[in-house]
Design a protein around this motif. Structure first.
Motif, PDB file in Angstrom:
ATOM      1  N   GLY A  30     -19.878 -27.094   8.563  1.00 19.18           N
ATOM      2  CA  GLY A  30     -20.365 -25.879   9.225  1.00 19.18           C
ATOM      3  C   GLY A  30     -21.877 -25.881   9.335  1.00 19.18           C
ATOM      4  O   GLY A  30     -22.443 -25.531  10.375  1.00 19.18           O
ATOM      5  N   GLY A  31     -22.544 -26.289   8.261  1.00 15.43           N
ATOM      6  CA  GLY A  31     -24.004 -26.358   8.269  1.00 15.43           C
ATOM      7  C   GLY A  31     -24.535 -27.399   9.244  1.00 15.43           C
ATOM      8  O   GLY A  31     -25.588 -27.209   9.859  1.00 15.43           O
ATOM      9  N   LEU A  32     -23.802 -28.494   9.408  1.00 10.13           N
ATOM     10  CA  LEU A  32     -24.185 -29.530  10.364  1.00 10.13           C
ATOM     11  C   LEU A  32     -23.956 -29.050  11.801  1.00 10.13           C
ATOM     12  O   LEU A  32     -24.801 -29.227  12.678  1.00 10.13           O
ATOM     13  CB  LEU A  32     -23.370 -30.804  10.095  1.00 10.13           C
ATOM     14  CG  LEU A  32     -23.589 -32.021  10.994  1.00 10.13           C
ATOM     15  CD1 LEU A  32     -25.007 -32.552  10.859  1.00 10.13           C
ATOM     16  CD2 LEU A  32     -22.590 -33.115  10.644  1.00 10.13           C
ATOM     17  N   ALA A  33     -22.810 -28.413  12.027  1.00  7.63           N
ATOM     18  CA  ALA A  33     -22.431 -27.994  13.382  1.00  7.63           C
ATOM     19  C   ALA A  33     -23.240 -26.811  13.901  1.00  7.63           C
ATOM     20  O   ALA A  33     -23.552 -26.741  15.094  1.00  7.63           O
ATOM     21  CB  ALA A  33     -20.944 -27.637  13.415  1.00  7.63           C
ATOM     22  N   ALA A  34     -23.555 -25.880  13.021  1.00  6.19           N
ATOM     23  CA  ALA A  34     -24.154 -24.609  13.449  1.00  6.19           C
ATOM     24  C   ALA A  34     -25.395 -24.764  14.328  1.00  6.19           C
ATOM     25  O   ALA A  34     -25.425 -24.247  15.452  1.00  6.19           O
ATOM     26  CB  ALA A  34     -24.443 -23.735  12.233  1.00  6.19           C
ATOM     27  N   PRO A  35     -26.426 -25.476  13.876  1.00  7.45           N
ATOM     28  CA  PRO A  35     -27.630 -25.557  14.723  1.00  7.45           C
ATOM     29  C   PRO A  35     -27.421 -26.397  15.984  1.00  7.45           C
ATOM     30  O   PRO A  35     -28.072 -26.165  16.997  1.00  7.45           O
ATOM     31  CB  PRO A  35     -28.680 -26.196  13.805  1.00  7.45           C
ATOM     32  CG  PRO A  35     -27.905 -26.914  12.749  1.00  7.45           C
ATOM     33  CD  PRO A  35     -26.616 -26.145  12.591  1.00  7.45           C
ATOM     34  N   LEU A  36     -26.509 -27.368  15.917  1.00  7.90           N
ATOM     35  CA  LEU A  36     -26.276 -28.251  17.065  1.00  7.90           C
ATOM     36  C   LEU A  36     -25.471 -27.572  18.165  1.00  7.90           C
ATOM     37  O   LEU A  36     -25.623 -27.883  19.343  1.00  7.90           O
ATOM     38  CB  LEU A  36     -25.551 -29.520  16.615  1.00  7.90           C
ATOM     39  CG  LEU A  36     -26.272 -30.367  15.560  1.00  7.90           C
ATOM     40  CD1 LEU A  36     -25.378 -31.503  15.081  1.00  7.90           C
ATOM     41  CD2 LEU A  36     -27.586 -30.897  16.103  1.00  7.90           C
ATOM     42  N   LEU A  37     -24.591 -26.645  17.755  1.00  3.55           N
ATOM     43  CA  LEU A  37     -23.684 -26.016  18.715  1.00  3.55           C
ATOM     44  C   LEU A  37     -23.903 -24.507  18.846  1.00  3.55           C
ATOM     45  O   LEU A  37     -23.175 -23.839  19.570  1.00  3.55           O
ATOM     46  CB  LEU A  37     -22.226 -26.282  18.303  1.00  3.55           C
ATOM     47  CG  LEU A  37     -21.815 -27.760  18.301  1.00  3.55           C
ATOM     48  CD1 LEU A  37     -20.465 -27.950  17.629  1.00  3.55           C
ATOM     49  CD2 LEU A  37     -21.789 -28.303  19.724  1.00  3.55           C
ATOM     50  N   GLY A  38     -24.883 -23.979  18.135  1.00  2.12           N
ATOM     51  CA  GLY A  38     -25.174 -22.548  18.211  1.00  2.12           C
ATOM     52  C   GLY A  38     -24.078 -21.686  17.600  1.00  2.12           C
ATOM     53  O   GLY A  38     -23.737 -20.637  18.142  1.00  2.12           O
ATOM     54  N   LEU A  39     -23.514 -22.154  16.477  1.00  4.83           N
ATOM     55  CA  LEU A  39     -22.400 -21.448  15.848  1.00  4.83           C
ATOM     56  C   LEU A  39     -22.800 -20.898  14.486  1.00  4.83           C
ATOM     57  O   LEU A  39     -23.776 -21.329  13.886  1.00  4.83           O
ATOM     58  CB  LEU A  39     -21.216 -22.408  15.671  1.00  4.83           C
ATOM     59  CG  LEU A  39     -20.650 -23.028  16.941  1.00  4.83           C
ATOM     60  CD1 LEU A  39     -19.644 -24.111  16.586  1.00  4.83           C
ATOM     61  CD2 LEU A  39     -20.020 -21.968  17.817  1.00  4.83           C
ATOM     62  N   ASN A  40     -21.977 -19.991  13.981  1.00  2.00           N
ATOM     63  CA  ASN A  40     -22.151 -19.461  12.639  1.00  2.00           C
ATOM     64  C   ASN A  40     -21.542 -20.479  11.669  1.00  2.00           C
ATOM     65  O   ASN A  40     -20.349 -20.791  11.775  1.00  2.00           O
ATOM     66  CB  ASN A  40     -21.436 -18.108  12.537  1.00  2.00           C
ATOM     67  CG  ASN A  40     -21.504 -17.516  11.145  1.00  2.00           C
ATOM     68  OD1 ASN A  40     -21.301 -18.199  10.144  1.00  2.00           O
ATOM     69  ND2 ASN A  40     -21.780 -16.234  11.090  1.00  2.00           N
ATOM     70  N   PRO A  41     -22.329 -20.998  10.716  1.00  2.00           N
ATOM     71  CA  PRO A  41     -21.796 -22.036   9.831  1.00  2.00           C
ATOM     72  C   PRO A  41     -20.599 -21.556   9.007  1.00  2.00           C
ATOM     73  O   PRO A  41     -19.653 -22.313   8.788  1.00  2.00           O
ATOM     74  CB  PRO A  41     -22.976 -22.401   8.933  1.00  2.00           C
ATOM     75  CG  PRO A  41     -23.986 -21.338   9.114  1.00  2.00           C
ATOM     76  CD  PRO A  41     -23.717 -20.685  10.432  1.00  2.00           C
ATOM     77  N   ARG A  42     -20.613 -20.309   8.594  1.00  2.00           N
ATOM     78  CA  ARG A  42     -19.498 -19.777   7.805  1.00  2.00           C
ATOM     79  C   ARG A  42     -18.229 -19.695   8.652  1.00  2.00           C
ATOM     80  O   ARG A  42     -17.139 -20.001   8.182  1.00  2.00           O
ATOM     81  CB  ARG A  42     -19.839 -18.402   7.230  1.00  2.00           C
ATOM     82  CG  ARG A  42     -18.685 -17.848   6.378  1.00  2.00           C
ATOM     83  CD  ARG A  42     -19.026 -16.522   5.734  1.00  2.00           C
ATOM     84  NE  ARG A  42     -19.984 -16.737   4.663  1.00  2.00           N
ATOM     85  CZ  ARG A  42     -21.042 -15.962   4.440  1.00  2.00           C
ATOM     86  NH1 ARG A  42     -21.286 -14.928   5.200  1.00  2.00           N
ATOM     87  NH2 ARG A  42     -21.846 -16.210   3.430  1.00  2.00           N
ATOM     88  N   ALA A  43     -18.367 -19.302   9.914  1.00  2.00           N
ATOM     89  CA  ALA A  43     -17.203 -19.223  10.811  1.00  2.00           C
ATOM     90  C   ALA A  43     -16.572 -20.597  11.002  1.00  2.00           C
ATOM     91  O   ALA A  43     -15.348 -20.733  11.020  1.00  2.00           O
ATOM     92  CB  ALA A  43     -17.608 -18.623  12.154  1.00  2.00           C
TER      93      ALA A  43
END
Length: 155
Positions: A30-43
């Motif tokens: 989640g932490g890796l994906a969040a900034p790359l895809l504009g997502l909430n890491p917890r979600a």
């Protein structure tokens, strides 16, 4: 045919991660994906964990393909993590997982989600390819292997 290079997120490769549990791993993804895809890491972490609770996404040979549908995504995306130590995923062959291919899809992806999942599974069943990924010395080397001409490797 869907190509992995179309799905792989640039900078979405991490090697040498350590995780004592699936929950910890999914939090890191989640932490890796969040900034790359504009997502909430917890979600992201919660969606992957919820899917995993429905049944293991470990499919053998030390590979797992956790996947989830995530609100706010406009395309199917994969991230690849190579773990420093194997993690028990409850795979059918009882082999611990050290290569994790996380696939995130928009909720409406439907058939495209299933086709992409099948493509990833086919590619990662190739033991020679997986061995090359294990031997790659950097995230850039892993990315290069994942985005090279797949039809040439399949011959």
């Amino acid at each position: 045919m869907i190509d992995l290079s179309d799905l792989l997120v640039p900078d979405g490769v991490a090697i040498g991660l350590t995780a004592a549990s699936k929950k910890t791993l999914f939090t890191q993804i989640g932490g890796l994906a969040a900034p790359l895809l504009g997502l909430n890491p917890r979600a992201v972490a919660e969606a992957l964990l919820a899917r995993e609770k429905a049944g293991s996404t470990g499919f053998g040979g030390g590979v797992a393909v956790p996947h989830a549908r995530i609100e706010g995504l406009d395309r199917i995306a994969i991230l690849v993590v190579r773990l420093a130590q194997r993690l028990d995923f409850g795979a059918p062959d009882d082999v611990g997982v050290d290569i994790v291919v996380a696939m995130l899809s928009p909720p409406q992806a439907g058939a495209a989600h299933l086709k992409a999942l099948a493509r990833v599974a086919r590619r990662f069943r190739d033991r020679r390819f997986v061995d090359k990924l294990r031997g790659a010395g950097s995230p850039d080397a892993v990315y290069a292997l994942l985005t090279t001409d797949e039809t040439r490797d399949a011959a």
